[in-house]
Design a protein around this motif. Structure first.
Motif, mmCIF file in Angstrom:
data_model
loop_
_atom_site.group_PDB
_atom_site.id
_atom_site.type_symbol
_atom_site.label_atom_id
_atom_site.label_comp_id
_atom_site.label_asym_id
_atom_site.label_seq_id
_atom_site.Cartn_x
_atom_site.Cartn_y
_atom_site.Cartn_z
ATOM 1 N N GLY A 31 104.485 -51.866 -0.648
ATOM 2 C CA GLY A 31 104.621 -50.612 0.005
ATOM 3 C C GLY A 31 104.355 -50.414 1.497
ATOM 4 N N MET A 32 103.261 -51.273 1.939
ATOM 5 C CA MET A 32 103.137 -51.400 3.507
ATOM 6 C C MET A 32 104.384 -51.985 4.020
ATOM 7 S SD MET A 32 100.102 -50.388 4.559
ATOM 8 C CE MET A 32 99.757 -51.232 6.170
ATOM 9 N N VAL A 34 107.538 -52.325 3.176
ATOM 10 C CA VAL A 34 108.555 -51.428 3.418
ATOM 11 C C VAL A 34 108.536 -50.445 4.167
ATOM 12 C CG1 VAL A 34 109.996 -49.681 2.066
ATOM 13 C CG2 VAL A 34 109.225 -51.958 0.815
ATOM 14 N N ALA A 35 107.111 -49.546 4.431
ATOM 15 C CA ALA A 35 106.852 -48.716 5.341
ATOM 16 C C ALA A 35 107.031 -49.091 6.678
ATOM 17 C CB ALA A 35 105.708 -47.918 4.818
ATOM 18 N N ASN A 36 107.129 -50.462 6.849
ATOM 19 C CA ASN A 36 107.015 -50.842 8.382
ATOM 20 C C ASN A 36 108.129 -51.873 8.492
ATOM 21 O OD1 ASN A 36 104.368 -50.193 9.680
ATOM 22 N ND2 ASN A 36 103.768 -50.723 7.498
ATOM 23 N N ALA A 40 112.073 -48.257 5.895
ATOM 24 C CA ALA A 40 111.026 -47.132 6.230
ATOM 25 C C ALA A 40 111.687 -45.614 5.985
ATOM 26 C CB ALA A 40 110.278 -47.379 7.319
ATOM 27 N N TYR A 43 112.596 -45.391 2.282
ATOM 28 C CA TYR A 43 111.439 -45.089 1.356
ATOM 29 C C TYR A 43 110.697 -43.833 1.559
ATOM 30 C CZ TYR A 43 106.307 -46.102 0.613
ATOM 31 O OH TYR A 43 105.019 -46.223 0.228
ATOM 32 N N ASP A 44 110.985 -43.336 2.770
ATOM 33 C CA ASP A 44 110.165 -41.809 2.893
ATOM 34 C C ASP A 44 111.064 -41.031 2.371
ATOM 35 O OD1 ASP A 44 108.163 -40.163 4.183
ATOM 36 O OD2 ASP A 44 109.734 -39.279 5.083
ATOM 37 N N PHE A 279 102.339 -48.492 -4.599
ATOM 38 C CA PHE A 279 103.544 -48.638 -3.736
ATOM 39 C C PHE A 279 103.875 -47.288 -2.976
ATOM 40 C CE2 PHE A 279 108.178 -48.367 -3.146
ATOM 41 C CZ PHE A 279 108.437 -49.829 -2.290
ATOM 42 N N GLY A 283 101.894 -47.243 1.689
ATOM 43 C CA GLY A 283 102.885 -47.293 2.527
ATOM 44 C C GLY A 283 102.780 -46.453 3.977
ATOM 45 N N SER A 285 102.688 -46.376 7.841
ATOM 46 C CA SER A 285 103.466 -47.014 9.117
ATOM 47 C C SER A 285 102.207 -47.315 10.133
ATOM 48 C CB SER A 285 104.535 -46.204 9.847
ATOM 49 O OG SER A 285 104.971 -46.552 10.892
#
Length: 400
Positions: A31-32, A34-36, A40, A43-44, A279, A283, A285
């Protein structure tokens, strides 16, 4: 023997939770990542896509997590009736430790956030322990750690979960709807009648439980608590307390509605529901994250509450109760090992994130809460592991 059967079930639960904890670590890390990453925005977008009137994130946090709370409720009920917490001497140590582990983090949080009333709603975030994550870390040590410590950590975390459930019910209800609460009360009454008359089929409970969840979704009390209410009404049945004069015979697990449902849910919760929650909610950013964000009262209160408050509260209450002769400490465990487990209880992750989402609705406070929970949990993970792995000159003398 009944006790051996209960212990075996408890150990299987601990093992599945430990394995699920390792999966949770991986899913949270993903999750971290993918969010970065370049994904991203996707994902959102996916998490906030509406399905049936609710966003996917809402379905995860209010729907899937209701199943998680259902399993937690079943575990609490089973352990209280026929498991490791079925008598006061067995409950005393984890209960006292859990109380200390909830009071100290809350006090630390309030001390740091005293001058920022807008963050006070986050006081309960550092009071929680993630049983799956903590057991997952402890499982990495294998036979180096006495089994009694694994039982202690599991029991403490179950008591902690019970405390978190009460906190959510009492402190995070808002805009109550009397009509929806009335429907929820009626559904609860029907479930209670099922239990009273010894209904052992699961379908009637699940059907009414679904209606209870829907009512609580609009009631102002968080919908996930429907899972706990449902769990408390699921009968232990013939396998548990020998209803109808059967005594304390455990019998065939297949005859117990509670055992059947717990067995059916355990793997789904450990390997799907909790990892999906991790997950979706881990996440965060890191773009624009600065040291100042971690030093803000909200973040600092959560980080120090988890990392310092948990170990301080647990150890203070355990040492005091032991000296007063109120509790028996885990067999074959040294004070260093007990301290290491106390540090691991600062891994708040799933429950802390969940409470944080209830406490705040604005993006800034939610982002700070997530960052602080991850930081405090990681600190507790690495320092707790270091304490447990500290070289021993000889086998340390057990505390009792």
């Amino acid at each position: 023997m009944p006790f051996r059967r209960a212990r075996s079930i408890f150990q299987r639960f601990a093992q599945s939770e430990a394995s699920g904890g390792l999966v949770l670590m991986v899913s949270a890390a993903l999750g971290m990542i993918v969010a970065n990453s370049v994904f991203a925005a996707d994902y959102d977008h996916i998490l906030h896509t509406k399905v049936g009137g609710l966003s996917i994130l809402h379905w995860i946090n209010d729907g899937l997590m209701a199943v998680f709370f259902l399993l937690v409720g079943l575990e609490i009920k089973r352990e209280m009736l026929v498991g490791e917490l079925n008598s006061w001497p067995r409950r005393a140590l984890p209960l006292i430790a859990a109380i200390g582990g909830m009071i100290a983090p809350a006090l630390i949080f309030f001390a740091i956030n005293y001058e920022t009333p807008e963050t006070w709603r986050g006081w309960a975030v550092p009071t929680a322990t993630d049983i799956a994550f903590a057991l997952g870390v402890l499982s990495l040590f294998g036979s180096r750690i006495p089994n009694s410590l694994k039982v202690f950590l599991t029991s403490l975390a179950i008591m902690d979960d019970l405390g978190a459930i009460l906190i959510i019910a009492v402190f995070y209800a808002s805009d109550l709807s009397m009509q929806a609460l009335g429907v929820a009360a009626l559904a609860t009454a029907v479930l209670t009648v099922f239990n009273w008359f010894g209904v052992n089929r699961l379908f009637p409970y699940i059907a009414v439980g679904a209606a209870l969840w829907a009512a609580m979704l609009f009631s102002g009390i968080h919908a996930t608590l429907a899972g706990v209410v449902l769990a408390m009404t699921i009968p232990l049945g013939v396998a548990g307390m020998g209803r109808g004069g059967g005594g304390g015979h455990l019998g065939d697990i297949g005859g117990s509605p509670l055992y059947r449902l717990e067995h059916a849910l355990a793997l789904w919760v450990a390997f799907l529901i909790v990892p999906v929650f991790g997950f979706a909610n881990a996440g965060v950013s890191l773009a624009g994250v600065t040291v100042d964000m971690l030093l803000a009262p909200l973040s600092l209160g959560i980080v120090l509450g988890l990392f310092v408050g948990k170990q301080l509260g647990i150890m203070a209450f355990v040492v005091a109760s032991h000296r007063l002769g109120l509790v028996q400490l885990p067999a074959q465990a040294s004070w260093r090992e007990i301290y290491g487990v106390a540090i691991l209880c600062g891994i708040g992750f799933t429950m802390s994130l969940f409470i944080g989402l209830l406490a705040f609705s604005d993006a800034e406070h939610i982002a700070m809460t997530k960052l602080a929970v991850l930081t405090g949990s990681l600190l507790s993970t690495f320092v707790g592991a270091a304490v447990l792995l500290w070289p021993q000159r000889r086998r340390e003398v057990p505390v009792n």
